[in-house]
Scaffold this motif. Sequence first.
Motif, PDB file in Angstrom:
ATOM      1  N   SER A  74       0.808  -1.163   0.007  1.00  0.00           N
ATOM      2  CA  SER A  74       0.040  -0.077   0.045  1.00  0.00           C
ATOM      3  C   SER A  74       0.904   1.462  -0.002  1.00  0.00           C
ATOM      4  O   SER A  74       0.548   2.356  -0.624  1.00  0.00           O
ATOM      5  CB  SER A  74      -0.766  -0.002   1.205  1.00  0.00           C
ATOM      6  OG  SER A  74      -1.734   1.325   1.467  1.00  0.00           O
ATOM      7  N   TYR A  75       2.113   1.217   0.789  1.00  0.00           N
ATOM      8  CA  TYR A  75       2.875   2.273   1.025  1.00  0.00           C
ATOM      9  C   TYR A  75       3.534   2.562  -0.506  1.00  0.00           C
ATOM     10  O   TYR A  75       3.533   3.711  -0.968  1.00  0.00           O
ATOM     11  CB  TYR A  75       3.778   2.315   1.969  1.00  0.00           C
ATOM     12  CG  TYR A  75       4.931   3.236   2.122  1.00  0.00           C
ATOM     13  CD1 TYR A  75       4.544   4.575   2.845  1.00  0.00           C
ATOM     14  CD2 TYR A  75       6.248   3.174   1.507  1.00  0.00           C
ATOM     15  CE1 TYR A  75       5.478   5.417   3.012  1.00  0.00           C
ATOM     16  CE2 TYR A  75       7.118   4.124   1.555  1.00  0.00           C
ATOM     17  CZ  TYR A  75       6.700   5.316   2.168  1.00  0.00           C
ATOM     18  OH  TYR A  75       7.680   6.284   2.188  1.00  0.00           O
ATOM     19  N   THR A  76       4.059   1.631  -0.967  1.00  0.00           N
ATOM     20  CA  THR A  76       4.840   1.766  -2.399  1.00  0.00           C
ATOM     21  C   THR A  76       4.136   2.052  -3.461  1.00  0.00           C
ATOM     22  O   THR A  76       4.298   2.956  -4.186  1.00  0.00           O
ATOM     23  CB  THR A  76       5.660   0.215  -2.476  1.00  0.00           C
ATOM     24  OG1 THR A  76       6.384   0.188  -1.392  1.00  0.00           O
ATOM     25  CG2 THR A  76       6.421   0.454  -3.679  1.00  0.00           C
ATOM     26  N   ASP A  77       2.766   1.525  -3.476  1.00  0.00           N
ATOM     27  CA  ASP A  77       2.087   1.769  -4.763  1.00  0.00           C
ATOM     28  C   ASP A  77       0.917   2.836  -4.450  1.00  0.00           C
ATOM     29  O   ASP A  77       0.167   3.247  -5.467  1.00  0.00           O
ATOM     30  CB  ASP A  77       1.320   0.587  -5.098  1.00  0.00           C
ATOM     31  CG  ASP A  77       2.192  -0.679  -5.531  1.00  0.00           C
ATOM     32  OD1 ASP A  77       3.346  -0.345  -5.733  1.00  0.00           O
ATOM     33  OD2 ASP A  77       1.827  -1.749  -5.425  1.00  0.00           O
ATOM     34  N   MET A  78       1.008   3.331  -3.055  1.00  0.00           N
ATOM     35  CA  MET A  78       0.031   4.359  -2.909  1.00  0.00           C
ATOM     36  C   MET A  78      -1.584   3.910  -3.011  1.00  0.00           C
ATOM     37  O   MET A  78      -2.437   4.471  -3.809  1.00  0.00           O
ATOM     38  CB  MET A  78       0.171   5.770  -3.839  1.00  0.00           C
ATOM     39  CG  MET A  78       1.408   6.496  -3.345  1.00  0.00           C
ATOM     40  SD  MET A  78       1.452   7.347  -1.910  1.00  0.00           S
ATOM     41  CE  MET A  78       0.029   8.423  -1.906  1.00  0.00           C
ATOM     42  N   THR A 120       1.131   5.225   5.277  1.00  0.00           N
ATOM     43  CA  THR A 120       2.212   6.342   5.192  1.00  0.00           C
ATOM     44  C   THR A 120       3.560   5.886   5.857  1.00  0.00           C
ATOM     45  O   THR A 120       4.318   6.916   5.625  1.00  0.00           O
ATOM     46  CB  THR A 120       1.447   7.591   5.755  1.00  0.00           C
ATOM     47  OG1 THR A 120       1.391   7.255   7.239  1.00  0.00           O
ATOM     48  CG2 THR A 120       0.231   7.891   5.283  1.00  0.00           C
ATOM     49  N   LYS A 121       3.646   4.830   6.178  1.00  0.00           N
ATOM     50  CA  LYS A 121       5.174   4.445   6.677  1.00  0.00           C
ATOM     51  C   LYS A 121       5.294   2.865   6.912  1.00  0.00           C
ATOM     52  O   LYS A 121       4.181   2.171   6.703  1.00  0.00           O
ATOM     53  CB  LYS A 121       5.214   4.772   8.077  1.00  0.00           C
ATOM     54  CG  LYS A 121       6.564   4.663   8.879  1.00  0.00           C
ATOM     55  CD  LYS A 121       6.735   5.168  10.490  1.00  0.00           C
ATOM     56  CE  LYS A 121       7.946   4.999  10.996  1.00  0.00           C
ATOM     57  NZ  LYS A 121       7.726   5.391  12.219  1.00  0.00           N
ATOM     58  N   ILE A 122       6.315   2.428   6.429  1.00  0.00           N
ATOM     59  CA  ILE A 122       6.817   0.918   6.423  1.00  0.00           C
ATOM     60  C   ILE A 122       7.769   0.694   7.652  1.00  0.00           C
ATOM     61  O   ILE A 122       8.861   1.450   7.833  1.00  0.00           O
ATOM     62  CB  ILE A 122       7.613   0.685   5.172  1.00  0.00           C
ATOM     63  CG1 ILE A 122       6.834   1.167   3.757  1.00  0.00           C
ATOM     64  CG2 ILE A 122       7.797  -0.685   5.222  1.00  0.00           C
ATOM     65  CD1 ILE A 122       7.842   0.671   2.612  1.00  0.00           C
TER      66      ILE A 122
END
Length: 228
Positions: free
Chosen positions: A122-126, A144-146
Amino acid sequence: MPWNLLIFPLIGGYYFLHTCKRFRFYHLRIERQRLIFNSTILGTFFLSLSFIITSIVSNQTCLDEVISSILPDVPFLGTSFLSFILAFVMTHLINLFTTTNDENFRAISKIGNELERTIAQSYTDMSLLQLTLANGKFYVGIATKIGAPGDLSYLTIFPLYSGYRDSESKELIFNTDYTSAYESYKDNDPTNDIIMNVVIKCDQIITATPFDIELYNKFNEEEKTTSD
């Protein structure tokens, strides 16, 4: 070489694995015995490299005299200490060409659990993520954070929708549309910005799945048409 001098390459190997972004996130999660073994292997590599360098350079310069003027006159002390210096330099050279998020994502892809992988995607691909909590409430938003693998205690998302699941049918009931509020806030003043991040304790998450609002709406329309 005296055995006590092997402490330098061993520390060098550990420093490399613990500090180099390419490897540190993976080694944060492995067993201590495996970490010691990998540190020993890397320490051996840096020590061998140090032997090669000192052998080549000492034939061309007075390296032994330089080392002996700085360090105590102990056989192979300079070679052993150089192995740590090599580990230190190589660590920070690699870090110049890598980013924390990229390497964190790489580590999660290899050793992360399913929740960590879903959040990282989710974070990487928005892309949208649907989270259902233990109290029946759900959020749809973007991570919004990994977090580092194995260090996922809290999750931060930028919410777009929220609501609750019906106690009987478990159907998603949307009751808050954050996008409308955000657009209204921006319309009043285009220079405005607002942070609506929600922090969720991960042990309260029951389900976490990728979410497509258009596909969800289409599926519901077809289901209503079929029921009618």
